[in-house]
Design an enzyme around this catalytic site. Sequence first.
Site, PDB file in Angstrom:
ATOM      1  N   ASN A 223      -8.449  -2.560  -2.520  1.00  0.00           N
ATOM      2  CA  ASN A 223      -9.841  -2.290  -2.130  1.00  0.00           C
ATOM      3  C   ASN A 223     -10.170  -0.801  -2.144  1.00  0.00           C
ATOM      4  O   ASN A 223     -11.342  -0.412  -2.202  1.00  0.00           O
ATOM      5  CB  ASN A 223     -10.138  -2.888  -0.748  1.00  0.00           C
ATOM      6  CG  ASN A 223      -9.318  -2.263   0.354  1.00  0.00           C
ATOM      7  OD1 ASN A 223      -8.098  -2.137   0.242  1.00  0.00           O
ATOM      8  ND2 ASN A 223      -9.955  -1.883   1.448  1.00  0.00           N
ATOM      9  N   HIS A 224      -9.145   0.070  -2.096  1.00  0.00           N
ATOM     10  CA  HIS A 224      -9.410   1.511  -2.137  1.00  0.00           C
ATOM     11  C   HIS A 224      -9.556   2.053  -3.553  1.00  0.00           C
ATOM     12  O   HIS A 224      -9.939   3.212  -3.712  1.00  0.00           O
ATOM     13  CB  HIS A 224      -8.311   2.271  -1.397  1.00  0.00           C
ATOM     14  CG  HIS A 224      -8.517   2.305   0.080  1.00  0.00           C
ATOM     15  ND1 HIS A 224      -9.076   3.378   0.748  1.00  0.00           N
ATOM     16  CD2 HIS A 224      -8.246   1.379   1.040  1.00  0.00           C
ATOM     17  CE1 HIS A 224      -9.136   3.121   2.041  1.00  0.00           C
ATOM     18  NE2 HIS A 224      -8.638   1.910   2.243  1.00  0.00           N
TER      19      HIS A 224
ATOM     20  N   HIS B  13      -2.597  -4.734   2.194  1.00  0.00           N
ATOM     21  CA  HIS B  13      -3.908  -4.572   2.843  1.00  0.00           C
ATOM     22  C   HIS B  13      -3.881  -4.321   4.344  1.00  0.00           C
ATOM     23  O   HIS B  13      -4.894  -3.919   4.909  1.00  0.00           O
ATOM     24  CB  HIS B  13      -4.750  -5.814   2.533  1.00  0.00           C
ATOM     25  CG  HIS B  13      -6.222  -5.653   2.738  1.00  0.00           C
ATOM     26  ND1 HIS B  13      -6.929  -4.528   2.391  1.00  0.00           N
ATOM     27  CD2 HIS B  13      -7.146  -6.510   3.253  1.00  0.00           C
ATOM     28  CE1 HIS B  13      -8.200  -4.692   2.674  1.00  0.00           C
ATOM     29  NE2 HIS B  13      -8.363  -5.892   3.195  1.00  0.00           N
TER      30      HIS B  13
ATOM     31  N   ARG C  69     -13.722  -5.979   8.795  1.00  0.00           N
ATOM     32  CA  ARG C  69     -13.943  -5.343   7.501  1.00  0.00           C
ATOM     33  C   ARG C  69     -15.417  -5.079   7.211  1.00  0.00           C
ATOM     34  O   ARG C  69     -15.743  -4.235   6.371  1.00  0.00           O
ATOM     35  CB  ARG C  69     -13.392  -6.224   6.377  1.00  0.00           C
ATOM     36  CG  ARG C  69     -11.923  -6.556   6.515  1.00  0.00           C
ATOM     37  CD  ARG C  69     -11.049  -5.349   6.308  1.00  0.00           C
ATOM     38  NE  ARG C  69      -9.636  -5.705   6.265  1.00  0.00           N
ATOM     39  CZ  ARG C  69      -8.658  -4.835   6.120  1.00  0.00           C
ATOM     40  NH1 ARG C  69      -8.918  -3.559   6.013  1.00  0.00           N
ATOM     41  NH2 ARG C  69      -7.403  -5.234   6.086  1.00  0.00           N
TER      42      ARG C  69
ATOM     43  N   ASP D  21      -6.153   7.460  -1.244  1.00  0.00           N
ATOM     44  CA  ASP D  21      -6.845   7.636   0.049  1.00  0.00           C
ATOM     45  C   ASP D  21      -5.865   7.758   1.214  1.00  0.00           C
ATOM     46  O   ASP D  21      -4.732   7.299   1.162  1.00  0.00           O
ATOM     47  CB  ASP D  21      -7.825   6.497   0.336  1.00  0.00           C
ATOM     48  CG  ASP D  21      -9.153   6.676  -0.373  1.00  0.00           C
ATOM     49  OD1 ASP D  21      -9.502   7.830  -0.672  1.00  0.00           O
ATOM     50  OD2 ASP D  21      -9.827   5.669  -0.645  1.00  0.00           O
ATOM     51  N   ARG D  22      -6.350   8.377   2.278  1.00  0.00           N
ATOM     52  CA  ARG D  22      -5.654   8.613   3.539  1.00  0.00           C
ATOM     53  C   ARG D  22      -4.581   9.701   3.419  1.00  0.00           C
ATOM     54  O   ARG D  22      -4.610  10.681   4.145  1.00  0.00           O
ATOM     55  CB  ARG D  22      -5.058   7.340   4.145  1.00  0.00           C
ATOM     56  CG  ARG D  22      -5.992   6.137   4.277  1.00  0.00           C
ATOM     57  CD  ARG D  22      -7.305   6.428   4.967  1.00  0.00           C
ATOM     58  NE  ARG D  22      -7.189   6.686   6.386  1.00  0.00           N
ATOM     59  CZ  ARG D  22      -7.343   5.799   7.356  1.00  0.00           C
ATOM     60  NH1 ARG D  22      -7.581   4.528   7.043  1.00  0.00           N
ATOM     61  NH2 ARG D  22      -7.273   6.141   8.626  1.00  0.00           N
TER      62      ARG D  22
ATOM     63  N   HIS E 298      -4.060  -8.301  -3.534  1.00  0.00           N
ATOM     64  CA  HIS E 298      -4.099  -7.216  -2.554  1.00  0.00           C
ATOM     65  C   HIS E 298      -4.545  -7.707  -1.187  1.00  0.00           C
ATOM     66  O   HIS E 298      -3.902  -7.443  -0.177  1.00  0.00           O
ATOM     67  CB  HIS E 298      -5.020  -6.085  -3.006  1.00  0.00           C
ATOM     68  CG  HIS E 298      -5.112  -4.988  -1.980  1.00  0.00           C
ATOM     69  ND1 HIS E 298      -4.087  -4.096  -1.760  1.00  0.00           N
ATOM     70  CD2 HIS E 298      -6.073  -4.676  -1.071  1.00  0.00           C
ATOM     71  CE1 HIS E 298      -4.407  -3.272  -0.777  1.00  0.00           C
ATOM     72  NE2 HIS E 298      -5.616  -3.600  -0.346  1.00  0.00           N
TER      73      HIS E 298
ATOM     74  N   HIS F 162      -1.068   4.607  -0.446  1.00  0.00           N
ATOM     75  CA  HIS F 162      -2.054   5.492   0.188  1.00  0.00           C
ATOM     76  C   HIS F 162      -1.719   6.970   0.099  1.00  0.00           C
ATOM     77  O   HIS F 162      -1.732   7.691   1.097  1.00  0.00           O
ATOM     78  CB  HIS F 162      -2.259   5.091   1.652  1.00  0.00           C
ATOM     79  CG  HIS F 162      -3.197   3.942   1.818  1.00  0.00           C
ATOM     80  ND1 HIS F 162      -4.501   3.978   1.401  1.00  0.00           N
ATOM     81  CD2 HIS F 162      -3.009   2.699   2.327  1.00  0.00           C
ATOM     82  CE1 HIS F 162      -5.089   2.824   1.654  1.00  0.00           C
ATOM     83  NE2 HIS F 162      -4.198   2.019   2.205  1.00  0.00           N
TER      84      HIS F 162
ATOM     85  N   ASP G  59      -4.019  -0.088  -3.597  1.00  0.00           N
ATOM     86  CA  ASP G  59      -4.190   0.967  -2.587  1.00  0.00           C
ATOM     87  C   ASP G  59      -3.189   2.093  -2.820  1.00  0.00           C
ATOM     88  O   ASP G  59      -2.387   2.448  -1.956  1.00  0.00           O
ATOM     89  CB  ASP G  59      -4.077   0.399  -1.172  1.00  0.00           C
ATOM     90  CG  ASP G  59      -5.403  -0.177  -0.683  1.00  0.00           C
ATOM     91  OD1 ASP G  59      -6.323  -0.342  -1.507  1.00  0.00           O
ATOM     92  OD2 ASP G  59      -5.522  -0.473   0.520  1.00  0.00           O
TER      93      ASP G  59
ATOM     94  N   ASP H 192       0.824  -1.210   0.000  1.00  0.00           N
ATOM     95  CA  ASP H 192       0.000   0.000   0.000  1.00  0.00           C
ATOM     96  C   ASP H 192       0.862   1.265   0.000  1.00  0.00           C
ATOM     97  O   ASP H 192       1.870   1.345   0.707  1.00  0.00           O
ATOM     98  CB  ASP H 192      -0.890   0.023   1.235  1.00  0.00           C
ATOM     99  CG  ASP H 192      -1.826  -1.169   1.310  1.00  0.00           C
ATOM    100  OD1 ASP H 192      -1.399  -2.272   0.932  1.00  0.00           O
ATOM    101  OD2 ASP H 192      -2.963  -0.999   1.763  1.00  0.00           O
TER     102      ASP H 192
END
Length: 507
Positions: free
Chosen positions: A149-150, A279, A252, A120-121, A198, A89, A117, A87
Site C-alpha cells: 500500500n505504500h 502490512h 485504515r 517510507d518511514r 500484501h 520500509h 512496502d 515490509d
Amino acid sequence: MDILKDPTNDRQVKTLKPPPHRPLSKNLMFPDKLKNKPDWKLLKDHLQKEGRVAKEELFKLVADCNKLLKNEGNVLYLQDPLTVVGDIHGQFYDLLKLLEPKVGGNPETTKYLFLGDFVDRGSYSIEVVILLYAIKINYPNTVYFLRGNHECRQLTAFFNFKDECLYKYDQETYEMLMDSFDLFPLACIINSKFIAIHGGISPDLKSIEDIKKLDRYHEPPRSGLFCDLLWSDPVDHDQGNLDGQWKSNEVRGCSWFFGIDASMKFLQRNSLISIIRAHEAQLDGYKMHRWNGGQDFPVVITIFSAPNYCDVYNNRGAVIKFENNTLNIQQFQYTPHPYLLPNFMDIFTWSIPFVAEKITEMLYNLIQAGDQGDDEDDVNQEDIEQFKQLTNQNKQFNKQQSGGSTGKSTEKLKNKLKFVATMMKLQKTLREESESVMKLKGACPDKRLPKGILSAGKTAITDALADFNVAKTADIVNEKMPAQAQIPQQSISIKKPSNNTPQPKKK
C-alpha cells in the site's frame, strides 16, 4: 570508490570510515564482464558505506528492471524453496542483514518473494529500491516483488519517501519511481496451496481470476478489489469472529476487516490452505492467526521484516522460509545504522532548540534583573542619596499619575517571568533529550511531538519510547489512508497502555 578525503584531519570519529567521495561510476556499476547488468555486490558495499548513485545510472537501472516487471502477470506462481519477506520500509541496513545466508539466504542461491512496502518511514528507501532492483535484474527468475500500500503516490507524499527523493535527487526521479511501482504484480500462489498478498482478501475476490483481470498499471483506487489487496486486515480476535463476514476497517480509513468465515470461504473455493500477508507490525516479526484451532494450519499468517520499526518499536523482524513443503519462520534483530536527522533536517535547523534555549535563558535573566534589581553592583553612595531625594519628591505625583498601574505592571512582569521560565524548561528538555525527542518525532509523519510531552519532562519522553505497545498505540493515527485533499496532520497523544490488550499496530 574513493573515500571522502580529510585534509585537515579533523574527522571526529576516526574508527568510522568516511563515505565514498563520488557516486559509483558507470563502468563500475555496469561492468562489461556482466554484460551490462549491475554489479549488485559492489553496489551493496557502496551503498552500505553511504555512497550514492548518479541520477543517470539510477534511471538506467530502473528502466532495465521495468522491462522485467512489465512482463510479469498480476499473479505470480512460485514453488519452494522460497523465502517470503514482509515490509522493509526503507530500513536498508536491516535488509542487508536479511539477505545474509543465515537469515533469508544469499540472493545468488535463494528464491525471494517480497510482499511490498519497500519505502517510507525509514530514511534509506532509495537504497532499498536500488539494491533490490539490481538483484532483480541479475536474477529475474528467482527474485519477485509484490506491490504494497505504500508503493503509491498518495502515501509516499504523506510520509517521507517523496521528501527523500527530493533530498537525494529531484521531482523527476520521484515520478519515475512512482511509475515503476505501478508495474508491480499484486499476488502470488505458492506451491499451489498458499496465496501471498500484501494486505488481505476482499468481498470482491471470488477467485484468482478476479485478480488477473485487474488493470494494475496505475495508482491504487480508494475502494474495490485492487484497494483491498493492499489495505485489508484480519480481525484481531482469537477465533476470528465478526458480525458478518466483513467489517469496515476504521483503522485504515478504507477497505475491510475479514475473519474466519470470509477466509475459509475464499480458501475452500480456490483449493488453498492459507493466506500469507504483510502490512502489520508484529512484536515477534510474525503472527499465526489460528482461528480454526491450535492444531490446524493457520488460516492467515502475517510476516513483518522491519525490526525495531521506526527505531522505536523494539520488535523483531522475520521471514518465512518454504522448503520441501515445510514452512519455517526465521527471526532476526535490527542492525544499527548511520544516524540521520529526522526528515533529512540540516544541521542549522537541528541547532535551533539549543540556540533558542540560550536566548530564552538570557531573556529570563534580563527580566528577572528588572524585577529584583542588582544588589551586587557597586553604586556610588552619593548617587543613592540623590536618587532617594528625587524619589521622595515625586512619590505623591507618581501615585496620582499611575492610578494603580504599578501593581498591574508588576503583575505583567511576573507573568512574563512565568512564561519565560516555562519556555526555559521546554528548551532545556529539547536540548537534553534531543536524541529521544527526534526518535519520537521520527515515528510520526507529521513530525510533531505528542501534546504535552515536553512540559512533562524527561520521564514522559522515556515512557513514550518504552515499548512496542506504547509505540504502536501512538502511531495508530498514521495508519489511515490520507484524504484525497491533504489536510493538516494530527498530533498524537500517548498514554501508557492498560492491562487490556491494545489494538495491533497497523501499517
